[in-house]
Design a protein around this motif. Structure first.
Motif, short mmCIF file in Angstrom:
data_model
loop_
_atom_site.label_atom_id
_atom_site.label_comp_id
_atom_site.label_asym_id
_atom_site.label_seq_id
_atom_site.Cartn_x
_atom_site.Cartn_y
_atom_site.Cartn_z
N LEU A 9 20.59 20.11 -25.44
CA LEU A 9 20.70 19.62 -26.81
C LEU A 9 21.18 18.18 -26.82
O LEU A 9 21.75 17.69 -25.84
CB LEU A 9 21.65 20.52 -27.60
N LYS A 10 20.98 17.50 -27.93
CA LYS A 10 21.30 16.07 -27.98
C LYS A 10 22.78 15.76 -27.79
O LYS A 10 23.14 14.63 -27.47
CB LYS A 10 20.80 15.45 -29.30
N ASN A 11 23.64 16.78 -27.96
CA ASN A 11 25.08 16.55 -27.71
C ASN A 11 25.48 16.94 -26.29
O ASN A 11 26.66 16.96 -25.96
CB ASN A 11 25.92 17.33 -28.72
N THR A 165 21.34 19.66 -33.90
CA THR A 165 20.73 19.65 -32.58
C THR A 165 19.48 20.52 -32.51
O THR A 165 18.69 20.40 -31.57
CB THR A 165 21.72 20.17 -31.52
#
Length: 281
Positions: A9-11, A165
């Motif tokens: 995920l983007k985090n 996300t």
């Protein structure tokens, strides 16, 4: 690729590429099916407060004997719980029912429920603020949305500090939702497919019957593999042990490009996605 492979995920949080769904499962069925799913190798379990089975899912997680950190757990904010204080209470209620200290992914289930139709933007913004605080407190690892169209996410981002996300949407060969998928891709949002088997209707499509025979797989296996080859994250659901294992057995074949295009052309053959701005709940 296997059941324990992940998307990032983007985090930075990693989420297994297939999840196990529990929609329409009773407390008892959810508990037992989660145990079977984890035995079959799934490490990603999806539930929601609206499913009214979080406690059963929690019992299944415990009875599996696996370490909590080895299982990715998703749950969702119910339609009646939008708002800052309401969302704070709902998050804690889900934690209590699941009997866990944290939720891996917490999602707003619907962007525009009937109760908040006149002020859905503000209701989502306040809910998201409570969700962001829960991330800061270590109660949630990642935030997502469900059934959101681009205009819902754009509105959310006017005030959000943490970006969504993942977007969990109805996604299968009959309902490809191309506009939303393209938006998700452009914003590095994972497209997670609920009802990846079209709530059963997909099994009546002749083209899929023929292709399943070609690959010596079930229609369910074929469609789940199609979902993965598109980069989606499917959430198959079953309360039958044999089917749970069957749906996990999709990593020993590849669908040819021409057959992928054939499946892509099945739009509308088994129903389409609901309009979240006009749902009656």
């Amino acid at each position: 690729m296997s059941l324990i492979d992940t998307y990032k995920l983007k985090n930075g949080v990693e989420i297994p590429v297939i999840g196990f769904g529990t929609w329409q499962s009773s407390e008892e069925d959810a508990e037992q099916s989660v145990i079977w799913a984890l035995e079959a190798g799934y490490r990603h379990i999806d539930t929601a407060s609206a499913y009214k089975n979080e406690a059963g899912v929690g019992r299944g997680l415990k009875k599996s004997g696996l370490n909590r950190e080895d299982i990715f757990v998703t749950t969702k904010l119910g339609n009646n719980d939008h708002g800052y204080e309401e969302a704070k209470q709902a998050i804690q209620a889900s934690l209590d029912k699941l009997d866990t200290n944290y939720i891996d992914l917490y999602i707003i289930h619907w962007p525009n429920p009937k109760k908040f139709r006149d002020n859905w933007k503000e209701a989502n913004a306040q809910s998201w603020r409570a969700m962001e605080e829960a991330v800061e407190a270590g109660k949630i690892r990642a935030l997502g949305v469900s059934n959101f169209h681009p205009h819902h996410i754009d509105a959310l981002m006017e005030t959000a500090k943490i970006e969504p996300t993942l977007n969990q949407i109805l996604l299968n060969p009959s309902a490809m939702q191309e506009e939303i998928v393209k938006y998700n891709q452009a914003h590095n949002i994972v497209s997670e497919a609920y009802s990846p088997l079209g709530t059963g209707k997909i099994f009546e499509v002749d083209e899929l019957k023929e292709l399943a025979e070609k690959y010596d797989k079930s229609i369910a296996q074929l469609v789940l593999k199609w979902s993965l080859q598109h980069g989606f994250l499917p959430l198959p659901k079953s309360v039958h042990e044999e089917r749970i294992h069957e749906n996990a057995n999709i990593f020993d074949f590849e669908i040819e490009d021409a057959d992928m295009k054939t499946i892509d052309g099945l739009k509308g053959t088994a129903g389409e996605a609901p309009d979240p701005d006009n749902v009656s709940f």
